[in-house]
Design a protein around this motif. Sequence first.
Motif, PDB file in Angstrom:
ATOM      1  N   ARG A 249     -14.603  19.667 -23.528  1.00  7.62           N
ATOM      2  CA  ARG A 249     -13.757  19.154 -24.607  1.00  7.62           C
ATOM      3  C   ARG A 249     -12.518  18.465 -24.044  1.00  7.62           C
ATOM      4  O   ARG A 249     -12.131  17.389 -24.503  1.00  7.62           O
ATOM      5  CB  ARG A 249     -13.331  20.296 -25.535  1.00  7.62           C
ATOM      6  N   GLU A 250     -11.912  19.078 -23.058  1.00  6.56           N
ATOM      7  CA  GLU A 250     -10.709  18.501 -22.453  1.00  6.56           C
ATOM      8  C   GLU A 250     -11.018  17.174 -21.771  1.00  6.56           C
ATOM      9  O   GLU A 250     -10.240  16.219 -21.875  1.00  6.56           O
ATOM     10  CB  GLU A 250     -10.108  19.495 -21.465  1.00  6.56           C
ATOM     11  N   ALA A 251     -12.155  17.105 -21.074  1.00 12.89           N
ATOM     12  CA  ALA A 251     -12.535  15.869 -20.391  1.00 12.89           C
ATOM     13  C   ALA A 251     -12.800  14.751 -21.405  1.00 12.89           C
ATOM     14  O   ALA A 251     -12.376  13.603 -21.208  1.00 12.89           O
ATOM     15  CB  ALA A 251     -13.765  16.106 -19.524  1.00 12.89           C
ATOM     16  N   ALA A 252     -13.503  15.074 -22.496  1.00 10.71           N
ATOM     17  CA  ALA A 252     -13.816  14.071 -23.519  1.00 10.71           C
ATOM     18  C   ALA A 252     -12.544  13.578 -24.190  1.00 10.71           C
ATOM     19  O   ALA A 252     -12.362  12.373 -24.407  1.00 10.71           O
ATOM     20  CB  ALA A 252     -14.773  14.650 -24.550  1.00 10.71           C
ATOM     21  N   ALA A 253     -11.645  14.491 -24.533  1.00 10.46           N
ATOM     22  CA  ALA A 253     -10.392  14.111 -25.191  1.00 10.46           C
ATOM     23  C   ALA A 253      -9.568  13.205 -24.285  1.00 10.46           C
ATOM     24  O   ALA A 253      -8.988  12.207 -24.744  1.00 10.46           O
ATOM     25  CB  ALA A 253      -9.596  15.366 -25.558  1.00 10.46           C
TER      26      ALA A 253
ATOM     27  N   LEU B 263      -8.854   5.161 -28.128  1.00  3.33           N
ATOM     28  CA  LEU B 263      -9.762   5.285 -29.265  1.00  3.33           C
ATOM     29  C   LEU B 263      -9.220   6.258 -30.307  1.00  3.33           C
ATOM     30  O   LEU B 263      -8.517   7.215 -29.982  1.00  3.33           O
ATOM     31  CB  LEU B 263     -11.139   5.747 -28.777  1.00  3.33           C
ATOM     32  N   ILE B 264      -9.569   6.022 -31.554  1.00  3.19           N
ATOM     33  CA  ILE B 264      -9.105   6.861 -32.656  1.00  3.19           C
ATOM     34  C   ILE B 264     -10.037   8.064 -32.795  1.00  3.19           C
ATOM     35  O   ILE B 264     -11.248   7.909 -32.976  1.00  3.19           O
ATOM     36  CB  ILE B 264      -9.060   6.075 -33.973  1.00  3.19           C
ATOM     37  N   THR B 265      -9.484   9.246 -32.717  1.00  2.00           N
ATOM     38  CA  THR B 265     -10.276  10.467 -32.774  1.00  2.00           C
ATOM     39  C   THR B 265      -9.952  11.273 -34.029  1.00  2.00           C
ATOM     40  O   THR B 265      -8.999  10.975 -34.762  1.00  2.00           O
ATOM     41  CB  THR B 265     -10.026  11.338 -31.530  1.00  2.00           C
ATOM     42  N   HIS B 266     -10.760  12.289 -34.259  1.00  2.00           N
ATOM     43  CA  HIS B 266     -10.571  13.203 -35.388  1.00  2.00           C
ATOM     44  C   HIS B 266      -9.209  13.886 -35.240  1.00  2.00           C
ATOM     45  O   HIS B 266      -8.820  14.263 -34.138  1.00  2.00           O
ATOM     46  CB  HIS B 266     -11.698  14.232 -35.384  1.00  2.00           C
ATOM     47  N   THR B 267      -8.517  14.070 -36.352  1.00  2.00           N
ATOM     48  CA  THR B 267      -7.159  14.629 -36.283  1.00  2.00           C
ATOM     49  C   THR B 267      -7.116  16.032 -35.686  1.00  2.00           C
ATOM     50  O   THR B 267      -6.137  16.404 -35.037  1.00  2.00           O
ATOM     51  CB  THR B 267      -6.530  14.668 -37.682  1.00  2.00           C
ATOM     52  N   ARG B 268      -8.174  16.826 -35.895  1.00  2.00           N
ATOM     53  CA  ARG B 268      -8.187  18.202 -35.383  1.00  2.00           C
ATOM     54  C   ARG B 268      -9.075  18.361 -34.155  1.00  2.00           C
ATOM     55  O   ARG B 268      -9.067  19.429 -33.542  1.00  2.00           O
ATOM     56  CB  ARG B 268      -8.662  19.167 -36.479  1.00  2.00           C
ATOM     57  N   MET B 269      -9.841  17.320 -33.811  1.00  2.00           N
ATOM     58  CA  MET B 269     -10.744  17.403 -32.658  1.00  2.00           C
ATOM     59  C   MET B 269     -10.581  16.144 -31.818  1.00  2.00           C
ATOM     60  O   MET B 269     -11.236  15.135 -32.067  1.00  2.00           O
ATOM     61  CB  MET B 269     -12.202  17.566 -33.132  1.00  2.00           C
TER      62      MET B 269
ATOM     63  N   TYR C  51     -11.643  15.476 -29.094  1.00  2.00           N
ATOM     64  CA  TYR C  51     -12.844  15.205 -28.309  1.00  2.00           C
ATOM     65  C   TYR C  51     -13.957  14.594 -29.167  1.00  2.00           C
ATOM     66  O   TYR C  51     -15.101  14.475 -28.725  1.00  2.00           O
ATOM     67  CB  TYR C  51     -13.348  16.498 -27.650  1.00  2.00           C
ATOM     68  N   CYS C  52     -13.628  14.194 -30.390  1.00  2.00           N
ATOM     69  CA  CYS C  52     -14.604  13.595 -31.302  1.00  2.00           C
ATOM     70  C   CYS C  52     -13.996  12.359 -31.941  1.00  2.00           C
ATOM     71  O   CYS C  52     -12.845  12.390 -32.397  1.00  2.00           O
ATOM     72  CB  CYS C  52     -15.006  14.606 -32.379  1.00  2.00           C
ATOM     73  N   LEU C  53     -14.750  11.256 -31.959  1.00  2.00           N
ATOM     74  CA  LEU C  53     -14.266  10.046 -32.600  1.00  2.00           C
ATOM     75  C   LEU C  53     -14.104  10.277 -34.104  1.00  2.00           C
ATOM     76  O   LEU C  53     -14.738  11.167 -34.682  1.00  2.00           O
ATOM     77  CB  LEU C  53     -15.226   8.894 -32.341  1.00  2.00           C
ATOM     78  N   LYS C  54     -13.274   9.460 -34.742  1.00  2.00           N
ATOM     79  CA  LYS C  54     -12.914   9.699 -36.136  1.00  2.00           C
ATOM     80  C   LYS C  54     -14.102   9.619 -37.077  1.00  2.00           C
ATOM     81  O   LYS C  54     -14.209  10.395 -38.030  1.00  2.00           O
ATOM     82  CB  LYS C  54     -11.839   8.702 -36.569  1.00  2.00           C
ATOM     83  N   ALA C  55     -15.024   8.681 -36.838  1.00  2.00           N
ATOM     84  CA  ALA C  55     -16.124   8.485 -37.788  1.00  2.00           C
ATOM     85  C   ALA C  55     -17.422   8.166 -37.060  1.00  2.00           C
ATOM     86  O   ALA C  55     -17.414   7.636 -35.944  1.00  2.00           O
ATOM     87  CB  ALA C  55     -15.781   7.354 -38.756  1.00  2.00           C
ATOM     88  N   PHE C  56     -18.536   8.467 -37.727  1.00  2.00           N
ATOM     89  CA  PHE C  56     -19.851   8.193 -37.137  1.00  2.00           C
ATOM     90  C   PHE C  56     -20.017   6.714 -36.810  1.00  2.00           C
ATOM     91  O   PHE C  56     -20.628   6.357 -35.796  1.00  2.00           O
ATOM     92  CB  PHE C  56     -20.962   8.633 -38.086  1.00  2.00           C
TER      93      PHE C  56
ATOM     94  N   LEU D  74     -23.491  11.700 -33.097  1.00  2.00           N
ATOM     95  CA  LEU D  74     -23.525  10.778 -31.958  1.00  2.00           C
ATOM     96  C   LEU D  74     -22.110  10.323 -31.573  1.00  2.00           C
ATOM     97  O   LEU D  74     -21.870   9.947 -30.428  1.00  2.00           O
ATOM     98  CB  LEU D  74     -24.395   9.569 -32.296  1.00  2.00           C
ATOM     99  N   HIS D  75     -21.169  10.376 -32.510  1.00  2.00           N
ATOM    100  CA  HIS D  75     -19.792   9.980 -32.216  1.00  2.00           C
ATOM    101  C   HIS D  75     -18.978  11.100 -31.579  1.00  2.00           C
ATOM    102  O   HIS D  75     -17.812  10.905 -31.229  1.00  2.00           O
ATOM    103  CB  HIS D  75     -19.097   9.521 -33.507  1.00  2.00           C
ATOM    104  N   HIS D  76     -19.593  12.269 -31.415  1.00  2.00           N
ATOM    105  CA  HIS D  76     -18.919  13.435 -30.837  1.00  2.00           C
ATOM    106  C   HIS D  76     -18.931  13.318 -29.313  1.00  2.00           C
ATOM    107  O   HIS D  76     -19.950  12.979 -28.715  1.00  2.00           O
ATOM    108  CB  HIS D  76     -19.650  14.711 -31.279  1.00  2.00           C
ATOM    109  N   GLY D  77     -17.811  13.598 -28.691  1.00  2.00           N
ATOM    110  CA  GLY D  77     -17.713  13.479 -27.244  1.00  2.00           C
ATOM    111  C   GLY D  77     -18.634  14.390 -26.479  1.00  2.00           C
ATOM    112  O   GLY D  77     -18.923  14.148 -25.299  1.00  2.00           O
TER     113      GLY D  77
END
Length: 315
Positions: A23-27, A35-41, A43-48, A83-86
């Motif tokens: 998770r740390e590496a992806a973030a 890149l724009i990521t999820h507000t609470r994650m 390590y995950c992009l904002k949208a699919f 698929l948009h998840h790190g």
Amino acid sequence: MNSRELAKTWSFRRYKAFERELREAAAKWFFSKGLITHTRMRYCLKAFDSWAENIICADVAAYIRQEHERNLGTDTFPLHKYLHHGLSSQAMVFNLVGPLIVRKDLEPLRIAIKKAGMNWPTGKINASFEYDDRTVFNEDSGQPTSIDLALSGETARVFIEAKLVEREFGGCSVFAGGDCDGRNPLQYGYDGCYLHHIGRGYWERMNEFSFGGTAFASGTICPFINYYQFFREVLFSLKKDGCFVLLHDERNPAFLKASSDGKESGLWPFLMEAVPAEHTRRIGRVTIQQLVREIDESGRHNGWINEFKEKYGIE
């Protein structure tokens, strides 16, 4: 000692430490790209719809989009929900093997597969993500058994299942949905199996390849409850006259872990006990790190493979 003190003496690495590392590496990688990521994650992009930003090479992202669109309405090339998840395993295999396919250089993968003891296809090789064949198990409706990566040539086939942060091989949704009591049809009869009732050929393949004779598969509890995906994909590979290969992260203790005294455990050695001896030579595993080393040593992919190592925290 109390339980907290005893926990510190456990000789195996804990899963949560591995997941936190990825998770740390992806973030960090997403942040470095702006890149724009999820507000609470982080390590995950904002949208699919941003999934292409999770793919390191632009030509690979274009290839995936093309293959997905080409198969619409005729066959399946599913893009996974995350698929948009790190930490998506589908994105990982696109990132690791996709450049080898697009740039027509499967040699590093060939070396890794051969070192694992599996046969490599001869002649012209066709590599396909999300491969399926509904006839193997008579899966005439719904999502069929799908293999992450299939390699086929004139004389051999290799079917690869990719795992990154998964903790398991998928279980049976019929049991999870409350429509099965978990009894083993090999012991209690097939009438209680909904999948058999609707015509799926899973149990026929189990018997065809003698899995029903192993101690693991012949117990009172159905082996599909927790390990449905493993059996489906192994049997699929055998029925298609191929080899089954698990591509996994060597840091993930769910599939293979070793204690400080060298004792191995995990899903892989455990499930290999369920494989009849005559088939074990056609079932193997390759770690992500092993394939990365082969790509590194080829000297032909220095740019993107360094990005891959950064994205997934591989040293």
